[in-house]
Enzyme design. Structure first.
Site, PDB file in Angstrom:
ATOM      1  N   LYS A 175       0.818  -1.214   0.000  1.00  0.00           N
ATOM      2  CA  LYS A 175       0.000   0.000   0.000  1.00  0.00           C
ATOM      3  C   LYS A 175       0.854   1.267   0.000  1.00  0.00           C
ATOM      4  O   LYS A 175       0.484   2.268  -0.605  1.00  0.00           O
ATOM      5  CB  LYS A 175      -0.954   0.016   1.204  1.00  0.00           C
ATOM      6  CG  LYS A 175      -2.114  -0.940   1.034  1.00  0.00           C
ATOM      7  CD  LYS A 175      -3.243  -0.599   1.968  1.00  0.00           C
ATOM      8  CE  LYS A 175      -4.419  -1.525   1.784  1.00  0.00           C
ATOM      9  NZ  LYS A 175      -5.438  -1.365   2.810  1.00  0.00           N
ATOM     10  N   LYS A 193     -10.787  -3.455  -4.280  1.00  0.00           N
ATOM     11  CA  LYS A 193     -11.508  -2.193  -4.490  1.00  0.00           C
ATOM     12  C   LYS A 193     -10.623  -1.163  -5.166  1.00  0.00           C
ATOM     13  O   LYS A 193     -11.103  -0.242  -5.798  1.00  0.00           O
ATOM     14  CB  LYS A 193     -11.897  -1.595  -3.122  1.00  0.00           C
ATOM     15  CG  LYS A 193     -13.005  -2.306  -2.421  1.00  0.00           C
ATOM     16  CD  LYS A 193     -13.154  -1.741  -1.002  1.00  0.00           C
ATOM     17  CE  LYS A 193     -13.806  -2.759  -0.103  1.00  0.00           C
ATOM     18  NZ  LYS A 193     -13.707  -2.462   1.308  1.00  0.00           N
ATOM     19  N   LYS A 237      -5.094 -10.066  -6.944  1.00  0.00           N
ATOM     20  CA  LYS A 237      -6.278 -10.190  -6.088  1.00  0.00           C
ATOM     21  C   LYS A 237      -7.391  -9.252  -6.557  1.00  0.00           C
ATOM     22  O   LYS A 237      -7.105  -8.136  -6.967  1.00  0.00           O
ATOM     23  CB  LYS A 237      -5.836  -9.803  -4.667  1.00  0.00           C
ATOM     24  CG  LYS A 237      -6.774 -10.169  -3.564  1.00  0.00           C
ATOM     25  CD  LYS A 237      -6.215  -9.689  -2.237  1.00  0.00           C
ATOM     26  CE  LYS A 237      -6.295  -8.187  -2.117  1.00  0.00           C
ATOM     27  NZ  LYS A 237      -5.961  -7.673  -0.770  1.00  0.00           N
TER      28      LYS A 237
HETATM   29  P1  TYM Z   1     -10.804  -5.492   3.812  1.00  0.00           P
HETATM   30  O1  TYM Z   1     -11.762  -4.396   4.093  1.00  0.00           O
HETATM   31  O2  TYM Z   1      -9.719  -5.243   2.810  1.00  0.00           O
HETATM   32  O3  TYM Z   1     -11.569  -6.786   3.340  1.00  0.00           O
HETATM   33  C1  TYM Z   1     -12.647  -7.302   4.096  1.00  0.00           C
HETATM   34  C2  TYM Z   1     -12.623  -8.826   4.066  1.00  0.00           C
HETATM   35  O4  TYM Z   1     -12.695  -9.298   2.713  1.00  0.00           O
HETATM   36  C3  TYM Z   1     -11.623 -10.182   2.453  1.00  0.00           C
HETATM   37  N1  TYM Z   1     -11.197 -10.014   1.070  1.00  0.00           N
HETATM   38  C4  TYM Z   1     -11.059 -11.014   0.204  1.00  0.00           C
HETATM   39  N2  TYM Z   1     -11.256 -12.341   0.334  1.00  0.00           N
HETATM   40  C5  TYM Z   1     -11.050 -13.104  -0.760  1.00  0.00           C
HETATM   41  N3  TYM Z   1     -10.645 -12.612  -1.963  1.00  0.00           N
HETATM   42  C6  TYM Z   1     -10.441 -11.294  -2.132  1.00  0.00           C
HETATM   43  N4  TYM Z   1     -10.064 -10.806  -3.302  1.00  0.00           N
HETATM   44  C7  TYM Z   1     -10.645 -10.425  -1.014  1.00  0.00           C
HETATM   45  N5  TYM Z   1     -10.537  -9.084  -0.836  1.00  0.00           N
HETATM   46  C8  TYM Z   1     -10.870  -8.857   0.450  1.00  0.00           C
HETATM   47  C9  TYM Z   1     -10.526  -9.778   3.423  1.00  0.00           C
HETATM   48  O5  TYM Z   1      -9.621 -10.831   3.668  1.00  0.00           O
HETATM   49  C10 TYM Z   1     -11.314  -9.401   4.655  1.00  0.00           C
HETATM   50  O6  TYM Z   1     -11.630 -10.539   5.412  1.00  0.00           O
HETATM   51  N6  TYM Z   1      -7.716  -5.351   7.713  1.00  0.00           N
HETATM   52  C11 TYM Z   1      -9.010  -5.825   7.266  1.00  0.00           C
HETATM   53  C12 TYM Z   1     -10.175  -5.297   8.081  1.00  0.00           C
HETATM   54  C13 TYM Z   1     -10.067  -5.481   9.549  1.00  0.00           C
HETATM   55  C14 TYM Z   1     -10.263  -6.696  10.268  1.00  0.00           C
HETATM   56  C15 TYM Z   1     -10.102  -6.356  11.642  1.00  0.00           C
HETATM   57  C16 TYM Z   1     -10.547  -8.003   9.877  1.00  0.00           C
HETATM   58  C17 TYM Z   1      -9.807  -4.514  10.465  1.00  0.00           C
HETATM   59  N7  TYM Z   1      -9.827  -5.046  11.727  1.00  0.00           N
HETATM   60  C18 TYM Z   1     -10.204  -7.331  12.632  1.00  0.00           C
HETATM   61  C19 TYM Z   1     -10.665  -8.957  10.882  1.00  0.00           C
HETATM   62  C20 TYM Z   1     -10.495  -8.636  12.239  1.00  0.00           C
HETATM   63  C21 TYM Z   1      -9.213  -5.376   5.845  1.00  0.00           C
HETATM   64  O7  TYM Z   1      -8.622  -4.404   5.390  1.00  0.00           O
HETATM   65  O8  TYM Z   1     -10.158  -6.033   5.178  1.00  0.00           O
END
Ligand code: TYM
Length: 345
Positions: free
Chosen positions: A114, A210, A207
């Protein structure tokens, strides 16, 4: 001590949710809410680690909450709320900033991706992001965290932080009545299903995300049926028919990705899908895939849109979730203060 099973997870309110979020994480969230106490958060404090337009952020927090409910999370069963309304997240994150080591954070691949080449110009928040994520989970002493594959390294860090906190403060923890010296559990990642890493529809080695500049690379829950069908029709493939066995995916990441998506959407495993479509042309398979993708995403998208028309309802769900979340997090944070040696109010 034996920790009570408790599930925590979250998503960033940056833009609308996509198929990767749904299949990689939310399908498991929905499944788990019938068996466990579940806490699902809209992680707005994580979102502001990179610039967010305030008006768009406000709308996205409500939009993601609407999408949670539309996808099948029940605000009566699960606790749904946004992170910034529960101050314990930021408070515990500060304590963890003092527990985690610079060397640990330097290894985080997501920060490197990032921040890119202009590392000096990244926010301090983006760097400390995984500590806040550990605080999200451990503020509830959650034991299980359903996420997609890309969050695995962050989860390992959360486990390391829990362990170091327990080690550093063992004497106090025991003095507070925890005979085995463990105040925090080591949370287990739950990364399961045929689509734990959904790839871009334009490039099977990247991957689905967004932040991809090409909207054709992903299916958003806000896409209408025609758009979903068009994106699947345009999805990159190769000229060969579908393989009959998983070994046949070697060197064919796009084929593997589309079959994984189909399996996840229809509740099957990959061999079952290959049993049905192995040897057939992509043109046929893509029609079937477009149909199931349109059904699922279309239903969620339409319901999210309907719910978003009533921000009062969304805000009442968040207010109720905040109250229930704080009822768990406040006493835990009080104990953390006792253990660390801070005086509490
Ligand atoms: P974020 O917002 O990027 O994504 C949310 C969830 O979606 C999953 N994900 C995917 N799974 C499969 N294939 C993909 N292409 C894909 N893109 C996204 C992510 O693995 C995630 O589960 N850091 C985290 C948010 C967070 C969090 C937490 C998660 C903050 N605090 C505590 C669990 C526990 C994030 O940026 O997810």
């Amino acid at each position: 001590m034996a920790f009570k099973t408790r599930v925590f997870s979250g998503m960033q309110p940056t833009g609308s949710l996509h198929l990767g979020n749904y299949l990689g994480a939310m399908v498991n969230w929905i499944r788990m809410q019938d068996e466990h106490e579940c806490i699902y958060c809209v992680v707005d404090l994580h979102a502001i680690t990179v610039w967010q337009d305030p008006a768009e952020l406000r709308a996205a927090i409500r939009g993601v909450t609407a999408a949670y409910i539309a996808a099948g999370l029940d605000p009566k069963k699960s606790i749904l709320f946004n992170q910034s309304q529960v101050p314990e997240h930021a408070e515990l994150a500060w304590v963890f900033n003092c527990v985690a080591r610079l060397g640990w954070l330097n290894r985080m691949t997501q920060f490197k991706e990032k921040a890119g080449k202009d590392r000096e110009n990244a926010s301090v928040g983006l760097y400390a992001y995984p500590n806040l994520m550990a605080a999200d989970i451990l503020a509830y002493r959650a034991t299980h965290v359903p996420v997609g594959e890309d969050q695995k390294q962050h989860l390992e860090l959360a486990r390391d932080i829990a362990q170091k906190f327990n080690n550093d403060f063992r004497k106090e923890i025991v003095a507070q009545g925890y005979a085995d010296g463990n105040f925090f559990p080591q949370p287990d990642p739950v990364i399961t299903g045929p689509a734990t890493r959904v790839m871009s529809l334009r490039d099977g080695t990247k991957k689905m995300s967004k932040s991809d500049p090409s909207d054709l690379s992903r299916i958003n829950i806000t896409d209408d049926a025609d758009t979903v069908a068009r994106k699947i029709q345009k999805a990159k493939t190769d000229p060969e028919p579908l393989p009959s066995e998983q070994a046949g995916f070697a060197g064919r990441p796009e084929a593997e990705n589309l079959v994984g998506i189909y399996a996840a959407l229809t509740g099957q495993n990959v061999p079952q899908v290959l049993g049905e479509f192995g040897g057939q042309q992509f043109s046929i398979f893509k029609k079937a895939l477009a149909e199931v993708a349109t059904q699922t995403m279309g239903r969620i998208g339409a319901e999210a849109k309907r719910l978003s028309a009533d921000p009062g309802y969304i805000d009442s769900v968040l207010a109720d979730g905040t109250r229930r979340a704080r009822a768990i997090a406040t006493p835990i944070m009080d104990e953390v203060k006792d253990i660390v040696g801070l005086l509490r109010a």
